[in-house]
Design an enzyme around this catalytic site. Structure first.
Site, PDB file in Angstrom:
ATOM      1  N   GLU A  86       7.376  63.638  -7.333  1.00  0.00           N
ATOM      2  CA  GLU A  86       6.088  62.986  -7.081  1.00  0.00           C
ATOM      3  C   GLU A  86       5.695  63.350  -5.660  1.00  0.00           C
ATOM      4  OE1 GLU A  86       4.351  59.460  -5.170  1.00  0.00           O
ATOM      5  OE2 GLU A  86       5.750  58.610  -6.637  1.00  0.00           O
TER       6      GLU A  86
ATOM      7  N   CYS B 254       1.602  56.161  -1.893  1.00  0.00           N
ATOM      8  CA  CYS B 254       1.239  57.413  -2.559  1.00  0.00           C
ATOM      9  C   CYS B 254      -0.048  57.270  -3.360  1.00  0.00           C
ATOM     10  CB  CYS B 254       2.375  57.884  -3.454  1.00  0.00           C
ATOM     11  SG  CYS B 254       3.087  56.611  -4.489  1.00  0.00           S
TER      12      CYS B 254
END
Length: 496
Positions: free
Chosen positions: A228, A265
């Site tokens: 990720e 994020c």
């Protein structure tokens, strides 16, 4: 001082993990679920030392860390429940029949093998040593070797000790879980290219994740890297919603942009809207909100310096104007929020403006026409999230745009802001490249377990030697697909 794990030590741990895989492969889903629940209990029992250590190493508030600790134990328990249900084994049975050439076929999923997990800096509990990657890999039946994040080594060690204590309590092989430390990139390279490592999980920068991905694909036996990476998580705001609530939307956006000093994020780094009176109202309100934000310390010096560097680069690009910045003086590693404005054409033509700035930094993209908004959507790279700030009527008027946005993200929001994730089955925390390396999977929610399993089919095997998930009697009492139909019972009872 952080001890640099030697290659000899890593080799020993990889060998132990390889041996432990043979053990885990023969544990039942109930046994692994019991282990996972015990880890949750062990972490829950950790005292103030865990919180105060993490606070000292990351500057995260104690209240935030307390909540994250609860989320971490909740992840282990939620994933344990999912594993115990048998859902990720996906057992399939096609019984022998006269018209079937291959006879009796039975298939299920097993753990892929030893997994390396790289701890993340921004979630020292939930995405680090004892985070969701470790929980889901063990739930799948995979030994885990954690590479501790150097930004919180003591916190990582406390969590590692908790998991190790449960390994010892259960009498499981030492190699089920290992914890290694160091700051050199060579450690990550060595682990990822080792022939006995069969998967990697990573949360962090695009540069780090892509490097591991490339290493894994150059191997003689390529392996999956579930990385990720960066995401700007754009917000597309439409006319009716801006007309009705420009000031309220500005408050929501500022709050999301600066939450946790922008170190999420899913931070919404870009805001796209049509130029005009409504956007002017939004910007005026946003400016007031941003100027009142009090800077606080970022996670560590490296993140602060990178934020300052990238923020400065973006702010001086052609066609970019700084419209708001927190006015409080900055001390030590405090991240000062900034919002800039540019046009659609400058944004599309300059790739720097569509790169993630990890921290409280946003770009307002003022578009002249709806066609320019469409062009931005078409030019977007893959994102973890995209938010549509709109009324129902706005959506009806922009169906073509919405269809394009579906292709660009893993989670598409209708109003609200994207920061934060829910640890549930329907959560998708993963999107098209470059937000992640494999958009088919999520790193949040019980479905994270899917990353670390592979199918194996058994043809005409005696029942005695089949795994529990595929035996006639269905001793685990799980749902299976038998001859194309959902079946939870014993096959012996149904054939007698």
């Amino acid at each position: 001082m952080i001890v640099e794990t030697s290659k000899e030590n890593m080799e020993i741990r990889i060998q132990r993990a390889t041996e432990a895989y043979q053990f885990l492969k023969n544990t039942t889903i109930k046994e692994r679920a019991a282990f996972m629940n015990a880890v949750a209990d062990q972490i829950e029992a950790l005292g103030e030392e865990l919180l105060t250590t993490a606070h000292a190493e990351t500057s995260l508030p104690l209240a935030r860390l307390t909540g994250e600790k609860a989320r971490t134990t909740g992840q282990w328990r939620a994933y344990a429940k999912a594993v115990a249900s048998g859902i990720y084994g996906e057992p399939r049975i096609d019984l022998s029949k006269a018209d079937k050439q291959k006879g009796d076929l039975r298939k299920y999923n097993i753990g892929i093998g030893p997994v390396v997990v790289f701890g993340a800096s921004n979630f020292p509990f939930a995405f680090s040593t004892a985070g969701g990657d470790t929980a889901s890999a063990i739930g799948a039946g995979c030994p885990v070797i954690v590479k501790a994040h150097p930004a919180h080594p003591q916190t990582s060690q406390i969590m590692a000790d908790a998991i190790t204590a449960v390994v010892e309590q259960f009498g499981w092989p030492e190699g089920v879980f290992s914890h290694i430390t160091g700051v050199s990139h060579e450690i990550g390279t060595y682990l990822t290219q080792h022939k006995d490592i069969l998967a990697v999980a990573f949360t962090g920068s695009f540069g780090g994740g892509k490097a591991l991905f490339d290493i894994a694909n150059r191997r003689e036996n390529p392996i999956p890297v579930f990385a990720e990476m960066g995401s700007i998580n754009p917000v597309f705001a439409f006319e009716h919603i801006l007309e009705n609530k420009a000031e309220e939307l500005a408050k929501e956006y500022a709050s999301s942009l600066t939450l946790g000093v922008g170190q999420f994020c899913t931070n919404p780094g870009v805001f796209v809207a049509l130029k005009g009176e409504n956007l002017t109202r939004f910007i005026a309100a946003l400016k007031n909100e941003i100027q009142e934000i009090n800077p606080v310390n970022m996670l560590h010096k490296g993140i602060f310096e990178n934020f300052e560097k990238l923020k400065s680069i973006a702010a001086v690009q052609p066609g970019v104007e700084v419209i708001a910045e927190a006015t409080t003086e900055v001390n030590q590693w405090e991240g000062r929020a900034m919002v800039t404005e540019t046009t659609a054409q400058y944004f599309i033509q300059n790739s720097i403006l569509s790169e993630e700035v990890f921290g409280p930094f946003g770009i307002i993209v003022a578009c002249e026409t709806p066609e320019e908004i469409l062009q931005i959507a078409q030019a977007l790279k893959g994102q973890l999230t995209i938010t549509v700030a709109a009324t129902d009527e706005d959506v009806r008027l922009n169906i073509k745009l919405i269809d394009i946005l579906k292709d660009k993200c893993g989670r598409l929001l209708f109003n609200g802001m994207p920061t934060g994730v829910e640890v549930v089955y329907a959560m998708q925390h993963g999107g098209p490249f470059p937000s992640t390396t494999d958009s088919r999977f999520t790193s949040v929610g019980p479905d994270a377990v899917k990353r670390f399993v592979r199918p194996i089919s058994f043809q005409n095997w005696p029942d005695e030697f089949l795994p529990e998930e595929l035996k006639d009697e269905n001793p685990l009492q799980i749902r299976r697909i038998v001859d194309g139909e959902v079946n939870s019972g014993s096959l012996k009872l149904q054939t007698t």
